[in-house]
Design an enzyme around this catalytic site. Structure first.
Site, mmCIF file in Angstrom:
data_model
loop_
_atom_site.group_PDB
_atom_site.id
_atom_site.type_symbol
_atom_site.label_atom_id
_atom_site.label_comp_id
_atom_site.label_asym_id
_atom_site.label_seq_id
_atom_site.Cartn_x
_atom_site.Cartn_y
_atom_site.Cartn_z
ATOM 1 N N ASP A 41 0.802 -1.226 0.000
ATOM 2 C CA ASP A 41 0.000 0.000 0.000
ATOM 3 C C ASP A 41 0.836 1.278 0.000
ATOM 4 O O ASP A 41 0.291 2.383 -0.036
ATOM 5 C CB ASP A 41 -0.884 0.043 1.251
ATOM 6 C CG ASP A 41 -1.996 -0.983 1.167
ATOM 7 O OD1 ASP A 41 -2.278 -1.449 0.040
ATOM 8 O OD2 ASP A 41 -2.561 -1.312 2.209
ATOM 9 N N HIS A 244 27.127 4.171 -11.591
ATOM 10 C CA HIS A 244 25.841 4.484 -10.946
ATOM 11 C C HIS A 244 25.759 3.835 -9.561
ATOM 12 O O HIS A 244 24.768 3.215 -9.201
ATOM 13 C CB HIS A 244 24.669 4.032 -11.830
ATOM 14 C CG HIS A 244 24.522 4.863 -13.062
ATOM 15 N ND1 HIS A 244 23.721 4.530 -14.115
ATOM 16 C CD2 HIS A 244 25.091 6.045 -13.410
ATOM 17 C CE1 HIS A 244 23.803 5.447 -15.054
ATOM 18 N NE2 HIS A 244 24.633 6.386 -14.654
ATOM 19 N N ASP A 261 28.241 12.550 -6.487
ATOM 20 C CA ASP A 261 27.453 13.045 -7.620
ATOM 21 C C ASP A 261 26.055 13.297 -7.064
ATOM 22 O O ASP A 261 25.285 12.355 -6.838
ATOM 23 C CB ASP A 261 27.452 11.984 -8.731
ATOM 24 C CG ASP A 261 26.734 12.452 -9.993
ATOM 25 O OD1 ASP A 261 26.004 13.445 -9.933
ATOM 26 O OD2 ASP A 261 26.909 11.788 -11.034
ATOM 27 N N ASP A 272 23.114 19.059 -11.407
ATOM 28 C CA ASP A 272 23.795 17.758 -11.499
ATOM 29 C C ASP A 272 25.293 18.025 -11.349
ATOM 30 O O ASP A 272 25.924 18.514 -12.290
ATOM 31 C CB ASP A 272 23.456 17.135 -12.863
ATOM 32 C CG ASP A 272 24.016 15.734 -13.042
ATOM 33 O OD1 ASP A 272 24.574 15.184 -12.075
ATOM 34 O OD2 ASP A 272 23.903 15.203 -14.156
ATOM 35 N N HIS A 359 32.106 6.566 -20.522
ATOM 36 C CA HIS A 359 30.833 7.257 -20.775
ATOM 37 C C HIS A 359 31.088 8.526 -21.575
ATOM 38 O O HIS A 359 32.227 8.944 -21.747
ATOM 39 C CB HIS A 359 30.086 7.546 -19.471
ATOM 40 C CG HIS A 359 30.838 8.390 -18.472
ATOM 41 N ND1 HIS A 359 30.959 9.753 -18.593
ATOM 42 C CD2 HIS A 359 31.506 8.063 -17.335
ATOM 43 C CE1 HIS A 359 31.644 10.234 -17.558
ATOM 44 N NE2 HIS A 359 32.006 9.222 -16.788
ATOM 45 N N HIS A 363 25.298 15.502 -20.980
ATOM 46 C CA HIS A 363 23.916 15.307 -21.445
ATOM 47 C C HIS A 363 23.179 16.619 -21.272
ATOM 48 O O HIS A 363 23.641 17.518 -20.564
ATOM 49 C CB HIS A 363 23.231 14.178 -20.644
ATOM 50 C CG HIS A 363 23.397 14.309 -19.148
ATOM 51 N ND1 HIS A 363 22.592 15.109 -18.373
ATOM 52 C CD2 HIS A 363 24.294 13.764 -18.285
ATOM 53 C CE1 HIS A 363 22.981 15.035 -17.108
ATOM 54 N NE2 HIS A 363 24.023 14.231 -17.027
ATOM 55 N N HIS A 370 18.563 13.873 -17.077
ATOM 56 C CA HIS A 370 18.971 13.569 -18.452
ATOM 57 C C HIS A 370 17.857 14.138 -19.314
ATOM 58 O O HIS A 370 16.867 13.468 -19.602
ATOM 59 C CB HIS A 370 19.132 12.064 -18.664
ATOM 60 C CG HIS A 370 20.314 11.497 -17.936
ATOM 61 N ND1 HIS A 370 20.646 10.171 -17.937
ATOM 62 C CD2 HIS A 370 21.274 12.103 -17.177
ATOM 63 C CE1 HIS A 370 21.745 9.977 -17.209
ATOM 64 N NE2 HIS A 370 22.132 11.136 -16.725
ATOM 65 N N GLU A 393 31.177 16.388 -17.837
ATOM 66 C CA GLU A 393 31.508 15.489 -16.735
ATOM 67 C C GLU A 393 32.473 14.357 -17.119
ATOM 68 O O GLU A 393 32.121 13.183 -17.027
ATOM 69 C CB GLU A 393 30.227 14.897 -16.147
ATOM 70 C CG GLU A 393 29.253 14.301 -17.159
ATOM 71 C CD GLU A 393 28.040 13.668 -16.484
ATOM 72 O OE1 GLU A 393 28.217 12.826 -15.594
ATOM 73 O OE2 GLU A 393 26.907 14.034 -16.864
ATOM 74 N N TYR A 397 38.264 6.005 -14.375
ATOM 75 C CA TYR A 397 37.879 4.936 -13.443
ATOM 76 C C TYR A 397 38.841 3.771 -13.701
ATOM 77 O O TYR A 397 38.743 3.108 -14.745
ATOM 78 C CB TYR A 397 36.424 4.518 -13.707
ATOM 79 C CG TYR A 397 35.493 5.710 -13.864
ATOM 80 C CD1 TYR A 397 34.912 6.329 -12.760
ATOM 81 C CD2 TYR A 397 35.243 6.263 -15.135
ATOM 82 C CE1 TYR A 397 34.091 7.435 -12.905
ATOM 83 C CE2 TYR A 397 34.423 7.377 -15.291
ATOM 84 C CZ TYR A 397 33.849 7.958 -14.179
ATOM 85 O OH TYR A 397 33.044 9.058 -14.325
ATOM 86 N N ARG A 414 35.449 11.777 -11.099
ATOM 87 C CA ARG A 414 34.613 12.494 -12.077
ATOM 88 C C ARG A 414 34.475 13.925 -11.579
ATOM 89 O O ARG A 414 34.386 14.153 -10.356
ATOM 90 C CB ARG A 414 33.234 11.818 -12.214
ATOM 91 C CG ARG A 414 32.325 12.490 -13.221
ATOM 92 C CD ARG A 414 31.122 11.642 -13.670
ATOM 93 N NE ARG A 414 30.190 11.303 -12.609
ATOM 94 C CZ ARG A 414 30.091 10.091 -12.064
ATOM 95 N NH1 ARG A 414 30.886 9.100 -12.464
ATOM 96 N NH2 ARG A 414 29.226 9.853 -11.097
ATOM 97 N N GLU A 416 32.032 17.189 -12.523
ATOM 98 C CA GLU A 416 30.841 17.500 -13.330
ATOM 99 C C GLU A 416 30.304 18.887 -13.000
ATOM 100 O O GLU A 416 30.035 19.199 -11.839
ATOM 101 C CB GLU A 416 29.740 16.463 -13.049
ATOM 102 C CG GLU A 416 28.444 16.750 -13.786
ATOM 103 C CD GLU A 416 27.405 15.648 -13.627
ATOM 104 O OE1 GLU A 416 27.426 14.932 -12.606
ATOM 105 O OE2 GLU A 416 26.570 15.509 -14.535
HETATM 106 N N1 GLY Z 1 23.921 12.151 -12.016
HETATM 107 C C1 GLY Z 1 23.689 11.482 -13.215
HETATM 108 C C2 GLY Z 1 24.604 11.896 -14.245
HETATM 109 O O1 GLY Z 1 25.594 12.536 -13.962
HETATM 110 O O2 GLY Z 1 24.372 11.699 -15.411
HETATM 111 MN MN MN Z 2 25.290 14.155 -15.311
HETATM 112 MN MN MN Z 3 25.824 13.573 -12.144
#
Ligand code: GLY
Ligand code: MN
Ligand code: MN
Length: 447
Positions: A41, A244, A261, A272, A359, A363, A370, A393, A397, A414, A416
């Site tokens: 629920d 992630h 992040d 972000d 990556h 984005h 995103h 970003e 790694y 990273r 960003e």
């Molecule tokens: N926080 C998700 C990304 O950096 O795309």
């Molecule tokens: Mn991002």
């Molecule tokens: Mn991010």
């Protein structure tokens, strides 16, 4: 800090622009998000569908927005839940049918329970139906059912739409270019995130759990009336190499890095941000070398995140710096028969960096973290233009491997930032958050 808002006029202008684009032979239908069950629920907190919010500012589930250009009785029709004091006692106040008009400027409003009777009549005589196709199969089916009801009437002289068009094509192009008010919303979300990142960096210490840091972000965002724009990633040591990573349940160790992040969402507008810093406040020599490559790659990418460059150029700039840096450190291997320049060119062509940088460099950013919008147009990378907001970003790694010196193992980095493309170049919305090695060490040194 004054809280920015999107005005009612701007919402009206968005609807008008959309109607101009689809023309008076079309109808547009947008569904609100539904409540999602977490377990039995219990439901997740409600988050409105971003397209629906963009056009209406209406923040309730079980609603459908319809735009019918040049309809005499009104162009903006909202189907929503009726007021019901007994239910509102349990789940909170609803706008109701009157509120849909008085608070959200709908020209007409109907109970959502009547949609199957009324919506087909709004389609009659139109040529095209615009809606977000193949996003939600149940909704696809409902649109087909409404269309089928109109088709049943063709012997009575009623014409039915014969064209289904993906609304995303039009609406997401609109969302891609941010207005002045939207930029203010995003700057506000960024400012709060910057303040929280800064405190988290200063307060971080060896022995803490990752979730303690995550909890601080949640607490701080909530204390500003905001939420996370996405689940925060708080990864110490080798966890920073998991792109992630959201378990956030390990302890923070001496001599390791912490990657955070995390970004706040203000009235659905996202920020972000990623920063990576030493848990004990001092980078090791190896961490410094890798960190500087990522930072240089980010600066090179931001330098070409400007009008007249295409979407992929920041990524290409980052990849060039990363490849050169990894070659210098011996993580990528040179072919001794070639010049350094030729080696770099070949390694880039072979995408030799992908085991360490797997990556893309960013984005679109907006109402969705995103965000919507095509990255290619007519088969070509899209040209950046003023009003677009992107993330930049790059990262590195380094997973353990027998081919690599142990000193690099398990370092994940990273950096960003959120970048608004402007007429003259760009503005980094998150520029006030430090990222130079010296600045980080100074901020983290005991005072
Ligand atoms: N926080 C998700 C990304 O950096 O795309
Ligand atoms: Mn991002
Ligand atoms: Mn991010």
């Amino acid at each position: 800090m004054n809280k920015p808002q999107i005005s009612a006029d701007e919402f009206a202008q968005r609807r008008k622009t959309l109607m101009q684009q689809i023309g008076n032979q079309a109808i547009a239908i947008v569904s609100a998000a539904g409540l999602k069950v977490r377990n039995r629920d219990a439901e997740y907190s409600f988050r409105q569908d971003s397209d629906f919010l963009y056009l209406s500012h209406f923040n309730e589930p079980d609603a459908i927005l319809v735009l019918v250009p040049e309809r005499a009785e009104g162009e903006f029709i909202l189907f929503c839940e009726e007021k019901n004091p007994k239910i509102e006692q349990w789940t909170g106040v609803r706008a109701g049918l009157e509120g849909a008009k008085s608070l959200y400027a709908a020209d007409e409003s109907f109970s959502i329970k009547q949609i199957d009777q009324i919506l087909p009549s709004l389609m009659e005589g139109k040529q095209s139906i615009y809606y977000s196709m193949a996003s939600d199969f149940d909704f696809d089916q409902r649109v087909m059912q409404w269309l089928a009801s109109v088709k049943k009437k063709i012997r009575q002289g009623i014409t039915a739409p014969h064209q289904l068009i993906n609304l995303d094509q039009v609406l997401h192009e609109m969302r891609l270019i941010k207005s002045t008010a939207e930029i203010a919303m995003m700057q506000y979300a960024a400012n709060i995130s910057i303040a929280v990142h800064r405190i988290a960096m200063r307060q971080c210490s060896v022995g803490q759990y990752e979730y303690e840091i995550e909890a601080y972000f949640k607490y701080a965002f909530t204390s500003y009336g905001m939420s996370e724009a996405y689940t925060s990633i708080v990864g110490g040591g080798k966890n920073a190499c998991i792109l992630h990573y959201i378990n956030n349940d390990q302890t923070l160790n001496d001599k390791e890095l912490l990657l955070i992040d995390a970004g706040a969402e203000y009235q659905a507008y996202a920020s972000d941000i990623t920063r990576t810093f030493p848990i004990n406040g001092r980078f090791t020599a190896a961490q410094k070398q890798l960190y500087q490559i990522v930072l240089d790659a980010q600066r090179a990418a931001i330098a070409v995140a400007t009008p007249n460059h295409h979407w992929d150029e920041p990524h290409q700039a980052a990849v060039a710096v990363i490849t050169k840096g990894l070659l210098k450190l011996g993580i990528l291997k040179a072919d001794k028969r070639r010049s350094q320049q030729k080696n770099i060119q070949q390694l880039i062509k072979d995408e030799a960096y992908t085991p360490y940088y797997m990556h893309k460099t960013g984005h679109w950013l907006g109402l969705d973290v995103h965000d919507v919008g095509d990255y290619r147009v007519d088969g070509q990378w899209r040209t950046l233009q003023a009003g677009m907001v992107i993330t930049v970003e790059p990262g590195l790694y380094i997973s353990p491997s027998k081919d690599i010196d142990k000193k690099w193992w398990n370092i994940g980095i990273r950096i960003e930032d959120d970048v608004l493309i402007t007429d003259k170049g760009n503005r980094v919305l998150t520029q006030d958050l430090i990222k130079e090695i010296d600045d980080i060490e100074a901020l983290m040194s005991p005072s």
